[in-house]
Design a protein around this motif. Structure first.
Motif, PDB file in Angstrom:
ATOM      1  N   ALA A 434     -15.941  -5.760  -1.952  1.00 54.62           N
ATOM      2  CA  ALA A 434     -16.750  -5.689  -1.430  1.00 54.62           C
ATOM      3  C   ALA A 434     -16.808  -4.018  -1.566  1.00 54.62           C
ATOM      4  CB  ALA A 434     -17.713  -6.614  -0.574  1.00 54.62           C
ATOM      5  N   GLY A 435     -16.106  -3.177  -0.711  1.00 53.71           N
ATOM      6  CA  GLY A 435     -15.865  -2.058  -1.070  1.00 53.71           C
ATOM      7  C   GLY A 435     -15.889  -1.045  -2.303  1.00 53.71           C
ATOM      8  N   GLY A 436     -14.931  -1.654  -3.050  1.00 51.45           N
ATOM      9  CA  GLY A 436     -14.925  -1.262  -4.582  1.00 51.45           C
ATOM     10  C   GLY A 436     -16.096  -1.054  -4.798  1.00 51.45           C
ATOM     11  N   VAL A 437     -16.971  -2.217  -4.832  1.00 47.99           N
ATOM     12  CA  VAL A 437     -17.835  -2.276  -5.908  1.00 47.99           C
ATOM     13  C   VAL A 437     -19.194  -1.666  -5.582  1.00 47.99           C
ATOM     14  CG1 VAL A 437     -20.014  -4.190  -6.167  1.00 47.99           C
ATOM     15  CG2 VAL A 437     -18.142  -4.933  -6.216  1.00 47.99           C
ATOM     16  N   ASP A 438     -19.374  -1.725  -4.383  1.00 47.52           N
ATOM     17  CA  ASP A 438     -20.513  -0.851  -2.980  1.00 47.52           C
ATOM     18  C   ASP A 438     -19.901   0.256  -4.084  1.00 47.52           C
ATOM     19  OD1 ASP A 438     -22.488  -0.266  -1.414  1.00 47.52           O
ATOM     20  OD2 ASP A 438     -21.228   1.218  -0.650  1.00 47.52           O
ATOM     21  N   VAL A 439     -18.477   1.330  -3.732  1.00 47.80           N
ATOM     22  CA  VAL A 439     -18.935   2.699  -4.346  1.00 47.80           C
ATOM     23  C   VAL A 439     -18.835   2.842  -6.046  1.00 47.80           C
ATOM     24  CG1 VAL A 439     -16.767   4.456  -4.813  1.00 47.80           C
ATOM     25  CG2 VAL A 439     -16.821   2.748  -2.007  1.00 47.80           C
ATOM     26  N   ALA A 440     -18.686   1.630  -6.713  1.00 50.89           N
ATOM     27  CA  ALA A 440     -19.296   1.900  -8.147  1.00 50.89           C
ATOM     28  C   ALA A 440     -20.276   1.788  -8.693  1.00 50.89           C
ATOM     29  CB  ALA A 440     -18.394   0.722  -8.861  1.00 50.89           C
ATOM     30  N   LEU A 441     -20.920   1.347  -7.198  1.00 48.23           N
ATOM     31  CA  LEU A 441     -22.153   1.230  -7.192  1.00 48.23           C
ATOM     32  C   LEU A 441     -23.658   2.623  -7.004  1.00 48.23           C
ATOM     33  CD1 LEU A 441     -23.081  -2.372  -6.597  1.00 48.23           C
ATOM     34  CD2 LEU A 441     -23.512  -1.790  -8.421  1.00 48.23           C
TER      35      LEU A 441
END
Length: 464
Positions: A434-441
């Motif tokens: 979730a954190g990785g997806v948030d940073v990517a977005l």
């Protein structure tokens, strides 16, 4: 004046003086308590101390803050509790982790005592913002927002506080939790996160769910020979006399037991993977084991101890923040592992509504063993329910790849879908994915745009 009247007057005067003395001593006591509290806040902060701050109008937020602190202390954490009116940005900057219990008063206003702090939350001007580094960069936080949905600006102050903390550079420990009129289910969800923070799966519920006796109808392992823990698709049927309803995105609260017929323990939460039209609640549950090899309490009960036909104590919790869009806007669904459960229910709901512009991005270990519900997803792609499916298997190549890496590689497509009004729903593990997806977005869409999508309900998460 007669002696009787003189005595009466003296008594009244004496009572008035006693009242004045009581009020003076009470005020002095409150001033002393406040001074001591401020002195404690200004004392050096021990490493890893967690701050629990509250903004209250009636005292309810304060009592929840104290319960929050007690739960965290039960897990061995060092905690300080403070009223929001005792804090400013400089004091907050001393803490690396902070939890806020924030009431909303009237139409989105802060409680009276938090008005001064609210004034600090005014946005900086463009020039000032450019000159100042975020004051809380590197800190982590979470917000429990208390409100009344009868008001248009439901939990308005809690949302403003959440946005301000994010703008100051702090990163959410988990998503904001809304509580409508003391809803015990929302408070249990907050407690679920406290248990994760404290590293304690056995913290007692503040108020136990009112369970119904469902039945374990079937259990099927989805990943034989996987490198990961066994993952099962469970089917649970409702009692004959209960008309159970839920929506895609809702949560099953399960009361686990260490043995059939044994005492109930604190609830566990699972994303529901089915719709009422399926006639049963389906869950995707990975069997967890501790470092000593002992089965996890919730997953052990559901995947090993309970037998088909056994009763399962279960309650459905409404999770409005993860309900499917009401319209046919495009939908990007991102998840990993058992997070597919919540996404599966959303896809089923979109299919039933005839909304077919859906893009699934799913991650797991190996394609050969961990493509959960793969035949079903392939059928949905063939019939047009899913316009696009991208599967990312982290162990199928030398370099580990996860869903966030794939999103970065498909940045142009993500921007194009978002430009067409797409909503983005994320379901799965809080740590890592979730954190990785948030940073990517944030990198793909820009932080301001992603925050605007979150405010508009176009960026939603169900992470654990």
């Amino acid at each position: 004046m007669t002696p009787t009247r003189l005595i009466a007057a003296a008594c009244v005067a004496g009572l008035w003086l006693l009242l004045c003395l009581w009020a003076w001593r009470r005020a002095r006591r409150q001033e002393t308590q406040q001074a001591r509290a401020l002195q404690a806040l200004d004392a050096p902060v021990p490493v890893d101390t967690l701050l629990v701050a509250y903004a209250t109008q009636t005292g309810y937020a304060e009592s929840l803050a104290e319960q929050t602190a007690d739960s965290l202390r039960a897990g061995g954490l060092t905690v300080r509790v403070a009223a929001l009116d005792q804090l400013d940005v400089a004091r907050l900057a001393a803490y690396r982790r902070m939890l806020f219990v924030a009431s909303t008063y009237g139409e989105g206003d802060p409680p009276d005592a938090a008005a001064a702090f609210s004034d600090q939350m005014l946005p900086a001007g463009p020039g000032e913002a450019a000159r100042c580094a975020p004051a809380l960069a590197g800190a982590q936080y979470a917000v429990l927002a208390l409100g009344d949905s009868e008001y248009a600006n439901f939990c308005g102050f809690g949302h403003r506080l959440d946005e301000w903390l994010h703008a100051q550079g702090a990163v959410p420990l988990f998503d904001l939790v809304e509580v409508d009129n003391g809803d015990p289910a929302a408070l249990r969800h907050w407690q679920h996160h406290l248990g994760l923070l404290a590293g304690r799966s056995d913290l007692p519920d503040w108020q136990a769910p009112a369970y119904q006796p469902w039945r374990l109808a079937s259990r099927k392992r989805l990943n034989p020979d996987s490198q990961g823990g066994p993952c099962y698709l469970l089917t649970l049927t409702p009692p004959a006399d209960v008309d159970s309803t839920w929506q895609a995105g809702d949560i099953a609260e399960v009361g686990p037991r260490r043995e059939a017929g044994g005492p109930l323990h604190a609830h566990r939460e699972y994303s529901i993977a089915s719709l009422p039209e399926d006639g049963a609640i389906q869950l995707l549950v990975r069997q967890m084991r501790g470092a000593d090899g002992a089965l996890g309490l919730g997953s052990g009960w559901l995947t090993h101890i309970a037998r088909p036909g056994d009763p399962i104590d279960l309650r459905v919790r409404v999770n409005r923040n993860f309900h499917a869009p009401a319209d046919g806007r495009p939908l990007i669904l991102v998840g990993n592992g058992t997070g597919l459960a919540g996404l599966r229910a959303l896809i089923k709901a979109r299919r039933a509504a005839g909304h077919r512009r859906n893009w699934l991005v799913f991650g797991e270990r190996n394609a050969a063993h961990d493509w959960f519900c793969g035949d079903e997803i392939a059928a949905w792609q063939r019939d047009g329910t899913l316009e696009r499916v991208d599967a990312v298997f982290s162990r199928d190549q030398a370099e580990r790849r996860y869903v966030q890496h794939h999103l970065r590689e498909q940045a142009d497509a993500v921007r194009a879908w978002a430009g067409d009004g797409a909503a983005i729903y994320v379901c799965g593990s809080l740590q890592g994915m979730a954190g990785g997806v948030d940073v990517a977005l944030q990198d793909i869409l820009g932080d301001a745009r992603l925050q605007a999508m979150q405010r508009d309900g176009r960026y939603r998460r169900d992470v654990y």
